[in-house]
Design a protein around this motif. Structure first.
Motif, short mmCIF file in Angstrom:
data_model
loop_
_atom_site.label_atom_id
_atom_site.label_comp_id
_atom_site.label_asym_id
_atom_site.label_seq_id
_atom_site.Cartn_x
_atom_site.Cartn_y
_atom_site.Cartn_z
N GLY A 1 0.79 -1.21 0.00
CA GLY A 1 0.00 0.00 0.00
C GLY A 1 0.83 1.26 0.00
N GLU A 2 2.13 1.15 -0.22
CA GLU A 2 3.01 2.31 -0.24
C GLU A 2 3.01 2.96 -1.62
N SER A 3 3.19 4.27 -1.67
CA SER A 3 3.30 4.99 -2.92
C SER A 3 4.75 4.92 -3.42
N VAL A 4 4.94 4.34 -4.58
CA VAL A 4 6.27 4.21 -5.17
C VAL A 4 6.19 4.53 -6.65
N SER A 5 7.33 4.84 -7.25
CA SER A 5 7.36 5.06 -8.68
C SER A 5 7.25 3.71 -9.40
N ARG A 6 6.84 3.77 -10.66
CA ARG A 6 6.80 2.54 -11.45
C ARG A 6 8.21 1.94 -11.57
N ALA A 7 9.22 2.81 -11.65
CA ALA A 7 10.60 2.33 -11.73
C ALA A 7 10.94 1.46 -10.52
N MET A 8 10.56 1.92 -9.34
CA MET A 8 10.86 1.16 -8.14
C MET A 8 9.99 -0.09 -8.03
N TRP A 9 8.74 0.03 -8.45
CA TRP A 9 7.82 -1.11 -8.41
C TRP A 9 8.35 -2.25 -9.28
N LEU A 10 8.74 -1.92 -10.51
CA LEU A 10 9.30 -2.94 -11.40
C LEU A 10 10.66 -3.41 -10.89
N GLY A 11 11.43 -2.48 -10.34
CA GLY A 11 12.75 -2.84 -9.83
C GLY A 11 12.69 -3.85 -8.71
N ASP A 12 11.71 -3.70 -7.81
CA ASP A 12 11.54 -4.68 -6.73
C ASP A 12 11.28 -6.07 -7.30
N LYS A 13 10.44 -6.15 -8.29
CA LYS A 13 10.09 -7.44 -8.87
C LYS A 13 11.28 -8.04 -9.63
N MET A 14 12.04 -7.20 -10.31
CA MET A 14 13.23 -7.71 -11.01
C MET A 14 14.28 -8.18 -10.03
N HIS A 15 14.47 -7.45 -8.95
CA HIS A 15 15.42 -7.89 -7.92
C HIS A 15 15.00 -9.25 -7.35
N ALA A 16 13.73 -9.40 -7.06
CA ALA A 16 13.25 -10.66 -6.49
C ALA A 16 13.46 -11.82 -7.45
N ALA A 17 13.16 -11.59 -8.72
CA ALA A 17 13.35 -12.65 -9.71
C ALA A 17 14.82 -12.99 -9.89
N ALA A 18 15.67 -11.97 -9.92
CA ALA A 18 17.11 -12.21 -10.08
C ALA A 18 17.68 -12.95 -8.87
N LEU A 19 17.24 -12.59 -7.67
CA LEU A 19 17.74 -13.24 -6.47
C LEU A 19 17.27 -14.69 -6.37
N GLU A 20 16.04 -14.95 -6.79
CA GLU A 20 15.56 -16.33 -6.79
C GLU A 20 16.38 -17.19 -7.74
#
Length: 268
Positions: free
Chosen positions: A121-140
């Motif tokens: 529920g936090e306000s974030v930029s699309r850049a950060m939103w996508l970045g979180d998901k890319m980091h998670a996928a890369a780390l997995e």
């Protein structure tokens, strides 16, 4: 037709395999590069809201160690194998996330700066939103591949604290980190360092190399750079980067602290 001798690191990779990796991971100014919410909030709490905001807390238990000098570097074959795996994970993570959430296309500059809400529920930029998901996928992906390549000799997102007065670097346990993520304790996470991947021989406090995934948002031709980390008392033009802080905290040289960037590979 005879074949020449393949390098040892390539034989290792053939045994590990490089299959696909499934699975996903607020600035108020213009964003060109992706970064994770937790990393940003630890260094710039004024930009964050909700569960990642910084609130008063208590001290975490510390296990101190003095870092003296640069750590031994990995042998050449091991380094090539590790970096090949991490580059593949970065490329796969970007492709999978954009395919799932953005029709496989890179966002425009305007889209990168759009504000939306994440799962918390936090306000974030699309850049950060996508970045979180890319980091998670890369780390997995990295977890799966490095577990086969270097079992017990790597860590993902270890949390370090550096005492400003003594220069002593300490490692927080997973249990301590989970405790400090509670809102009333989160001030204790301010200033901690959380690199994406640390290669070591058994202890994250004795690192051989550090790697951070960096994902450009709208301009993939220019590799994402190290993020600056403002510090109290820093004079203009002397703001350290994540790379500087990792080097100092873990006693590493410039060549041992590296970025992993889709399309570009492993860079200093």
């Amino acid at each position: 037709m005879g074949l020449g001798r393949w390098p040892d690191w390539l034989w290792v990779l053939l045994c590990v395999g490089l299959g696909g990796c499934a699975g996903p991971r607020a600035h108020t100014y213009e964003q060109r590069a992706f970064d994770s919410v937790s990393n940003t909030c630890r260094t710039q709490p004024a930009l964050c809201t909700g569960a990642e905001s910084v609130l008063p807390g208590v001290r975490a238990a510390e296990v101190a160690v003095v870092v003296a000098g640069a750590r031994a570097m990995m042998d050449e074959d091991t380094q090539r194998a590790v970096e090949f795996v991490l580059k593949e994970c970065a490329d796969l993570a970007r492709s999978q996330v954009l395919l799932r959430y953005h029709d496989g296309q890179s966002p425009s500059k305007a889209q990168c700066n759009e504000t939306l809400r994440n799962e918390k529920g936090e306000s974030v930029s699309r850049a950060m939103w996508l970045g979180d998901k890319m980091h998670a996928a890369a780390l997995e992906c990295a977890q799966q591949k490095l577990e086969s390549l270097r079992p017990g000799r790597f860590s993902l997102e270890p949390t370090y604290r550096v005492d400003r007065r003594t220069g002593v670097t300490t490692l927080l346990s997973a249990e301590e980190v989970q405790l400090l993520k509670q809102p009333r304790f989160q001030s204790e996470l301010k200033g901690t360092l959380v690199p994406d991947v640390v290669i070591h021989e058994g202890s994250p406090l004795e690192a051989n190399a550090v790697y951070d995934f960096k994902f450009s948002c709208y301009n993939v031709d220019e590799p994402a750079v190290w993020r600056e980390v403002p510090a109290e008392g820093a004079s203009p033009g002397s703001v350290p980067t994540q790379k500087n802080l990792y080097m100092k905290a873990l006693g590493l040289s410039r060549s041992q602290v590296l970025r992993v960037v889709p399309r570009h590979g492993v860079l200093q």
